[in-house]
Write a protein that holds these residues in place. Structure first.
Motif, short mmCIF file in Angstrom:
data_model
loop_
_atom_site.label_atom_id
_atom_site.label_comp_id
_atom_site.label_asym_id
_atom_site.label_seq_id
_atom_site.Cartn_x
_atom_site.Cartn_y
_atom_site.Cartn_z
N UNK A 40 -98.05 -11.22 91.67
CA UNK A 40 -99.03 -12.18 91.16
C UNK A 40 -98.32 -13.51 90.92
N UNK A 41 -98.81 -14.58 91.55
CA UNK A 41 -98.13 -15.88 91.57
C UNK A 41 -99.01 -16.94 90.93
N UNK A 42 -98.43 -17.74 90.02
CA UNK A 42 -99.14 -18.85 89.38
C UNK A 42 -98.34 -20.14 89.52
N UNK A 102 -105.51 -3.86 86.05
CA UNK A 102 -104.16 -3.36 85.81
C UNK A 102 -103.23 -4.44 85.28
N UNK A 103 -103.78 -5.38 84.52
CA UNK A 103 -103.04 -6.56 84.08
C UNK A 103 -101.72 -6.21 83.41
N UNK A 104 -101.73 -5.23 82.52
CA UNK A 104 -100.53 -4.96 81.73
C UNK A 104 -99.54 -4.04 82.45
N UNK A 142 -99.98 -12.12 79.76
CA UNK A 142 -101.02 -11.96 78.73
C UNK A 142 -102.35 -12.38 79.34
N UNK A 143 -103.43 -11.99 78.69
CA UNK A 143 -104.75 -12.25 79.26
C UNK A 143 -105.10 -13.73 79.28
N UNK A 159 -94.05 -15.77 88.48
CA UNK A 159 -94.53 -14.65 89.28
C UNK A 159 -94.28 -13.35 88.54
N UNK A 160 -95.25 -12.45 88.63
CA UNK A 160 -95.17 -11.13 88.01
C UNK A 160 -95.31 -10.07 89.10
#
Length: 357
Positions: A299-301, A319-321, A336-337, A348-349
């Motif tokens: 996941x990229x921001x 499945x965020x966490x 975090x949300x 990136x996560x």
């Protein structure tokens, strides 16, 4: 070729030590200035040396310039004899150890009416050989881009797209079109430090954040990486051929960031082979996307503004966490949300990978 990372050098004399290229995961070198046919023997020796070190040598072939040197007169690509002369030259280079080609001026030589058939003839007679990587520079629309680079057509390995100037949101949507793999569309792109996105950063006041943001956003896309210059890697300008690093005040940090990005690009399947889904498409500040492959997700921001932006991501992921921090240009953080992104922040996560901490 998966996980291809190409370093562009201008001339033979600019080639550096093998260790220099290995430090940033390079496995292909593109000689950008290939016009002197008297250097062929030197090129073939260089190709052989690099290959023993698992690095391929590619040549930038300006078709119009090379043909004028070969035949010494004006020519028309519509003439089959002219085309065959060029094909024979490329095949000669392949037999002598050249591993790939970056073709320019092809769009100018072929009109749209005969484009598809002559592209097929071109690829069939030259580059459709095991182990040959072929790249074509083009400004064609997605229909042609798909024909040029989609493996089902067996033409070029990659396209290097000459992007037009668009607004931030328009460019995000265009990138999503290129990156998507839907309805038999599979455009294999050469990924560079994105100059279009650069116009939306502030390298004067946020030098490290801006350049590292461009690095992460660009190279975590689907496609082969091309590094264009020492300055792009954060080196000071004005360096002649040298293997000694000369850093500006922030460039060591940028170089180290590049090394991590390229290492992850090579080692995380979701970043080399994964699908692509863009989120926050209509946001005027945020560029975000997800790369997914076989249960693994990255996941990229990126925040393309010099203000803090609060991003509500809770409705995008069940499945965020399950995600853990991978890399960022402000340091380690938790997902975090309601994610607060700082000026020109890249983060990136990752989910389900041994590289997570």
């Amino acid at each position: 070729m998966e996980n291809l990372i190409i370093y562009k050098e201008y001339k033979i004399k600019d080639i550096k030590t093998i260790k220099y290229y290995r430090d940033i995961s390079v496995n292909g070198i593109l000689l950008d200035n290939f016009e002197n046919l008297e250097e062929l023997d030197q090129l073939f020796s260089l190709a052989s040396y690099l290959k023993t070190n698992s690095i391929r040598l590619f040549l930038n072939i300006d078709i119009a310039i090379i043909l004028k040197k070969l035949i010494g007169e004006d020519f028309a690509w519509s003439n089959p004899k002219i085309r065959n002369s060029f094909y024979q030259f490329i095949n000669f280079l392949v037999k002598r150890g050249i591993s790939g080609f970056y073709f320019t001026s092809l769009d100018e030589l072929i009109d749209d009416n005969s484009y598809l058939s002559l592209i097929k003839e071109f690829s069939k007679n030259t580059i459709n050989k095991d182990g040959i990587v072929s790249i074509v520079e083009t400004s064609k629309n997605p229909y042609y881009l798909n024909y040029l680079s989609n493996p089902i057509y067996n033409n070029f390995s990659y396209v290097d797209i000459d992007n037009e100037v668009l607004s931030f949101i328009e460019y995000k949507k265009y990138t999503a079109t290129i990156q998507a793999m839907e309805n038999n569309q599979n455009i294999n792109q050469i990924i560079k430090l994105d100059q279009s996105f650069q116009s939306f950063t502030n390298t004067k006041n946020y030098p490290y954040q801006s350049v590292s943001l461009l690095c992460g956003i660009s190279y975590f896309h689907r496609g082969a990486v091309m590094i264009k210059s020492l300055e792009e890697l954060g080196f000071a300008s004005g360096i002649n051929n040298t293997n000694a690093y000369k850093f500006s005040s922030y460039s060591k940090s940028i170089r180290d960031f590049y090394k991590y990005i390229l290492s992850y690009k090579n080692s995380i399947p979701a970043l080399s082979m994964g699908s692509y889904r863009q989120i926050f498409v209509n946001d005027s500040d945020i560029y975000a996307y997800i790369r997914s492959y076989d249960g693994e997700k990255v996941l990229v921001f990126g925040n393309f503004s010099q203000k803090e932006v609060l991003v509500d991501i809770r409705f995008h992921f069940l499945d965020l966490y399950d995600f853990s921090y991978l890399i960022g240009n402000y340091g380690k953080r938790r997902i975090v949300k309601n994610l607060l992104l700082r000026p020109y922040e890249f983060v990136a996560f990752i989910k389900n990978n041994k590289l997570t901490n």
